[in-house]
Design an enzyme around this catalytic site. Structure first.
Site: not given
Length: 240
Positions: A16, A65, A68-69, A71, A128, A198, A218
């Protein structure tokens, strides 16, 4: 306890960061690690070429990634991500069964075009960084574990290969989804490491013992004075 090969394949180092730092870290992990996570920060900055750069170094890529959109959009996005070389791709289970199904269709279409193994789809349950109060603030009254289980049944039934959940829910999802499901757990912190943002965390060994397939780690690796040594320390913990 895992074999050394299994342990190296179980740890996904989260990159990241920016391109130069990511490539430097990848060079240090090459030949040691099996996987890296490329999230939105890195992918949006560099585009698909960053996946190719990781593959050149012998590293598989979890492309996180969190799609979320609708279909139709997700089908196309999943196909594009798969053609870019994603080995695992994440989507949000909250998008619903039809959206998860569309993601599966997208990676299957990509596999037909390029050949080789199909990109695996894993669905995000509850981030999380969220706890019970955070869920309540967005109108979700279920207990965290119950919400994770509900989303897992929905996504796995729609064609996801597994789930992303905290280590706290890994055991229940392993019981619920069975031995073949890929269970990826962020929020993994070696003993003594800072928790950061977290909320539902565990050590590497306890996460694996709970049923996790892969662990996303990470900052305990990437911000260590010697990232390669930090990675090796986690591998040793998983082999003990």
């Amino acid at each position: 306890m895992l074999s050394e090969a299994e342990a190296r394949d179980a740890v996904i180092t989260a990159l990241d960061c920016g391109r130069d730092e990511a490539l430097e870290l990848a060079d240090k992990l090459s030949g040691r690690a099996g996987w890296v996570k490329v999230g939105m920060t890195l992918y949006y900055a560099c585009g698909p070429e960053i996946v190719e750069e990781m593959h050149k170094r012998g590293l598989k890529v979890f492309l996180d990634l969190k799609l979320h959109d609708i279909p139709h959009q997700i089908r196309g996005a999943a196909e594009a991500a798969s053609l870019a070389g994603a080995d695992i791709l994440s989507v949000h289970a909250l998008g619903g069964a039809e959206m998860v199904k569309a993601a599966r269709e997208g990676v299957e279409a990509a596999a037909e075009k390029r050949g080789g193994d199909r990109t695996k789809i894993i669905a995000i349950s509850v981030l999380t960084s969220m706890d019970q109060d955070a869920l309540a603030s967005i109108g979700v009254t279920e207990q965290v574990a119950d919400e994770v289980a509900r989303l897992a049944k929905l996504a796995y039934g729609a064609g996801a290969d597994g789930m992303v959940c905290s280590p706290k829910e890994a055991h229940e999802l392993r019981e619920l989804l069975g031995p073949d499901a890929i269970i990826v757990t962020p929020g993994v912190r070696p003993q003594g490491a800072a928790v950061g943002d977290q909320r539902r965390v565990a050590t590497p060994a306890s996460a694996i013992a709970s049923g996790a397939s892969k662990l996303v780690v990470g900052r305990p690796i990437t911000q260590a004075a010697d990232p390669a040594a930090a990675f090796e320390s986690i591998v040793s913990e998983l082999c003990d």
